[in-house]
Structures are given as C-alpha cells and as structure tokens.
Design an enzyme around this catalytic site. Structure first.
Site, short mmCIF file in Angstrom:
data_model
loop_
_atom_site.label_atom_id
_atom_site.label_comp_id
_atom_site.label_asym_id
_atom_site.label_seq_id
_atom_site.Cartn_x
_atom_site.Cartn_y
_atom_site.Cartn_z
CB CYS A 30 22.60 1.69 -12.59
SG CYS A 30 23.52 3.13 -12.08
CG ASP A 31 21.58 -1.99 -11.48
OD1 ASP A 31 22.13 -2.01 -12.59
OD2 ASP A 31 22.20 -1.93 -10.41
CB CYS A 56 22.79 2.66 -9.06
SG CYS A 56 22.43 3.84 -10.37
#
Length: 309
Positions: free
Chosen positions: A134-135, A131
């Site tokens: 997300c990261d 992701c």
C-alpha cells in the site's frame, strides 16, 4: 428480510457469496472498511491454485467478486456497527440502518497486530505503516533505509517488496531464525538489500517530536544492549488480530478472540456460521479461507432448507 447476510468480502466471504448465490439465496455481502480483505494489500499471490504464474491479490479479489455477482450475490459497501443475535431473525445495524436476516455468515477476517507502543500510534501514517504494497512506493520511503518488524511469511514478503524502493531493508526479528516457510526465508535472506537483525525488538519509534520517523530504538533480547537504527519508515508485520469484537458475549470465542465453531462452521448460535481468518488461527491461507467459505455457505443453505421444510 434477507435469507443470508455475509459479513466480510475476503476469500471466505466472497466464496460464501458465490455458493449461496448459486443456491438462489440472493446473499447480501457487506464489505466493512476493507473491501476484498487483507489479500487486496498483497502484491503477488503465488500459492492460490489455478494461477501458475501467480496473481495480484487485488485482481484475485476483483475476479472473485465478479464471479459471486454473476450468480446474484449483492456486494454492499457498509460497516456493521452492532448485532442482535438473541433470537431469529438476526438484526444487524449497518451504517445506522437495520438489516434483518434468517442466517448470518461471519467472515470478518483479521486486522494487523500492533506493537503496542505509544510512539507507534503517534507516528502511524507518518512513517509507521502495516502494508508495504500500500505504502512502500511513497516518495518518503524511496532510496531510504527502511525497517520491517517480524519473521513470518508476511514480514519476508514485505521486506522483499520494499527492496524495489529502499536503499536497504532491515528485518528485525525477536528470534535468531525466521518463522517463514523455507522457500520464503531462503529467498529473503539471499536478497543483498535485506539485512536481518536477530534477537531484537523495537522499544521505540523515533521521532514523535519531529512528527516523522527518523529511526527505531532496538533492544537485544540476549544481551539487553540498546541501540538506535536510522530509518525513514517502519513496516510492522507481526501477525493478525481477528475482527470479532462485535460478537463478544454472543458468539463463543477463545482467549485471543477467534470464533470457535461447534461443528463444521456452525457457531453456538443456530443459524450463525463462521469462515476464514476470524476463526482460523492455524492455517490462515487464502485457499483455506475459501474452503471454509464454501462450507459455511453449504451449511447455511441446509439450515434454511430444514427450517422451511
């Protein structure tokens, strides 16, 4: 006992919650491990009707939840550990506690497909991720070369997003052209920070011995030539796997684990309905998931009405 339990709170699950809520069925929607589903990991959703400027995926799911709750839907953080669909009422074990329900709507969605490499598993959360939104902004990835694996819309979106932080993004794809939609492919290939690597697969993520990602070993599928590409992170975007293992043996599925509806959204078990990515391997869009959630809710409502007449 519940009238309707919905497993999943993505687009399908929350739309089902909205419709069954408006039908005064007081549905219980269980979030699973990822409240809001995969869409919460998407940055900008540009193709959901009603948002001409696009909308953040997380914000869209928050709005959907609030709308469902307005009509009496109850959203509960909980993971279904087992199900007994042998006879009504159906019994679900949710975080160790039994929940009985007259009808069940399965909207459990899908999860990220993995490469299947030992080195991938060893380095997950240590530079291997699924992701970008997300990261991608983590300090370990900033101003570093990054690798995205895949060739569809998701891979293109991940690669484009990562250009905000990376020095360069290598897009590794096993074919010689992207599978993404035309507009997404053109936008991706026009980005000067994205470098496609065609006809290639990752055979190893380096370096597990150092406990961090330092690069990938590539194999060209046409020449069989192997090479090493230095990078600080690997973002895998090669598709989805339906979250349906709980229902194996009870609900009819295809060879890939997608639930097969018998007619409409009804499954082979009367009173059990299905919606969204756990049954749809063709379209897999937020808007189609929402439509299927609507259909499942209407069918569950009709099933209950007929049962109590």
């Amino acid at each position: 006992m519940e009238k309707v339990v919905i497993i999943g709170t993505g687009c399908a699950g929350l739309t089902a919650a909205l419709y069954t809520g408006r039908a005064n069925l007081q549905p219980l929607a269980l979030t699973g491990l990822q409240p809001g589903g995969l869409l919460t990991t998407t940055s900008i959703v540009e193709n959901y009707p009603g948002f001409p400027e696009g909308i953040d995926g997380y914000e869209l799911m928050v709005r959907m939840q609030k709308q469902a709750e307005r009509f009496g839907a109850r959203i509960k953080f909980g993971t279904v550990e087992s199900v007994d669909l042998s006879k009504p009422p159906f019994v679900l074990t949710v975080d160790g506690e039994p929940v009985e329900t007259e009808t069940l709507i399965i909207a459990s969605g899908a999860g990220h497909r993995h490469l299947g490499l030992e080195s991938e598993d060893l380095l997950e959360k240590k530079g291997v991720t699924y992701c970008a939104t997300c990261d991608g902004a983590l300090p370990m990835f900033r101003h570093q070369p990054l690798v995205v694996i895949g060739g569809g819309d998701t891979a293109c979106e991940e690669a484009t997003y990562l250009t905000r932080f990376a020095s360069v993004v290598y897009l590794v794809h096993r074919r010689n052209e992207l599978r993404a939609s035309k507009v997404m492919a053109e936008r991706t290939l026009a980005n000067p920070k994205i470098k496609p690597i065609w006809d290639s697969v990752v055979t190893e993520v380096l370096d597990a011995k150092l406990d961090k990602v330092t690069g990938v070993r590539l194999k060209n599928l046409k020449t069989n030539a192997e090479s090493v590409l230095d990078c600080a992170g690997v973002f895998v975007a090669i598709g989805l796997v339906p979250n349906t293992h709980l229902f194996k043996g009870a609900i009819d599925m295809d060879e890939n684990g997608y639930i097969i509806p018998k007619h409409g959204t009804a499954t082979n078990v009367p009173g059990v309905f299905v919606a969204g990515d756990c049954s749809d391997h063709v379209y897999r869009q937020a808007v189609t998931a929402a439509g299927l959630g609507c259909a499942a809710a209407i069918e569950a409502e009709r099933y209950l009405a007929a049962k109590h007449d």
